[in-house]
Design a protein around this motif. Structure first.
Motif: not given
Ligand SMILES: *Cc1c(COP(=O)(O)O)cnc(C)c1O
Length: 381
Positions: A204-221
């Motif tokens: 009943d929903l559409v969604g996505g998520i990205v997970l990471t342990n890298s602060d720099s990747l998270a900031e860029r994402l």
């Protein structure tokens, strides 16, 4: 002591509302947030950039994937897109040859126009990865188990090879979910989910998520998320948080039902081949048992041809003929013309998607009913 998975699924990111004490945090629909002074805000300014309901969900999933950061998107495809926007013209990506059809389509039909090149190879053999790496390879993208053939790749072996060359490893963990498989334990740099499937769990929903342990990747994402704007609605994120609370319970039942279904199919001589990660004789059963706690809820098998597949699907009564997977209700589909219809027939045959292939998403109904449904339909072939 860190609480266990089931406890984190119910509680992390889902603390009672500090203002009212509401045990279930409210949905924040506001598109903008009042500032206490120019540039002085309480963590939220504008809903695209961040909002409390999305943030709670991101904490909840990050906790389950044992990662520092979660960045939620409007769909699994939007999450995939945003990860590709980390790349630059001239970069090269190595991708599994049996990934979600929409992922293949986006890489092959859209990203190629931006001068990013892709090699689609069989990543169940780590040696093939070694020979496919080029000087400009920046990313490895894989699913395990894959869709629809439930092939299994060795996460540890692949990410070790990638790390030696400073290549990022991205794992689409939609099929296994964090309950069955923890890609960060094996060296992944990013994990991506279509939350539309098992995480949401109720179709009943559409969604996505990205997970990471890298602060720099998270900031860029987060920068890409805010700039490109493929953000989910708070309502979907609230439903997603609610669904995730029962993920562990649901996965146990999905797995049990799939395992029992496989046993029955094995004894049926109308079935040519069965695809299931924990099946004795699966080419990578050892790797599957090493990195997954159970085999998952998806089962694929071959009937003889398209006509048989069509007859089988049209006679099912409890399984619905539908795309998607991972919901409480059982679904059956025909990959060659449904989920994988965007792959050219020659390529489809090359990677082993036969014309009689059926994919089942075993739901959480009583397994006796599911087995009886499959058997009555097979009897009509
Ligand atoms: C469905 C799916 C996607 C795409 O997700 P959407 O939410 O439909 O955009 C990506 N990967 C896998 C493995 C999927 O099953």
């Amino acid at each position: 002591m860190t609480p266990k998975f089931e406890t984190r699924a119910v509680h992390d990111g889902q603390e009672a509302d500090p203002e009212t004490g509401a045990v279930i945090p409210p949905i924040h629909l506001s598109s903008t947030f009042k500032q206490d002074g120019i540039g002085k805000h309480r963590g939220f300014e504008y809903r695209r950039t961040n909002n409390p309901t999305r943030q709670r969900l991101e904490h909840q999933v990050a906790s389950l994937e044992k990662s520092q950061h979660g960045i939620a998107f409007a769909s699994g495809s939007a999450a995939t897109t945003s990860i590709q926007l980390l790349l630059q013209a001239g970069d090269h990506v190595i991708c599994g040859d049996d990934v979600y059809g929409g992922t293949y389509r986006f890489f092959d039909k859209v990203m190629k126009n931006f001068d990013v090149s892709y090699s689609f190879i069989d990543l169940t053999d780590p040696d093939k990865l070694k020979t496919a790496i080029q000087d400009n390879t920046k990313m490895i993208w894989l699913e395990t188990p894959t869709n629809p053939l439930l092939k299994v790749s060795d996460l540890g072996a692949l990410s070790t090879i990638a790390k030696e060359k400073s290549i990022m490893t991205v794992v689409d963990n939609t099929f296994a979910t964090p309950y069955l498989q923890a890609p960060f334990d094996y060296g992944a740099d990013m994990v991506v989910h279509s939350a539309t499937k098992y995480l949401g769990g109720h179709s009943d929903l559409v969604g996505g998520i990205v997970l990471t342990n890298s602060d720099s990747l998270a900031e860029r994402l987060r920068f890409i998320q805010n700039s490109a704007g493929a953000v989910p609605s708070p309502f979907d994120m609230w439903l997603l948080s609610r669904g995730i609370k029962t993920l562990a319970l649901r996965m146990e039942r999905h797995c049990s039902n799939a395992e029992k279904m496989v046993k029955v199919l094995q004894q049926d001589d109308r079935i040519n081949q069965i695809y299931y990660p924990f099946l004795a004789g699966h080419p990578n059963e050892d790797v599957a048992r090493k990195q997954m706690s159970r085999g998952g809820g998806m089962v694929s098998f071959d009937l003889s041809n398209r006509a048989e597949a069509e007859r089988f699907l049209s006679n099912l009564e409890i399984f619905s003929l539908a795309e998607s997977l991972g919901g409480v209700e059982s679904l059956a589909e025909y990959p060659p013309e449904m989920t994988h219809g965007s792959i050219e027939p020659e390529r489809r045959h090359e990677i082993g998607i036969n014309d009689g292939l059926i994919r089942l998403s075993c739901g959480i109904e009583h397994v006796d009913d599911l087995i009886a449904d499959v058997q009555q339909s097979l009897n009509k072939l």
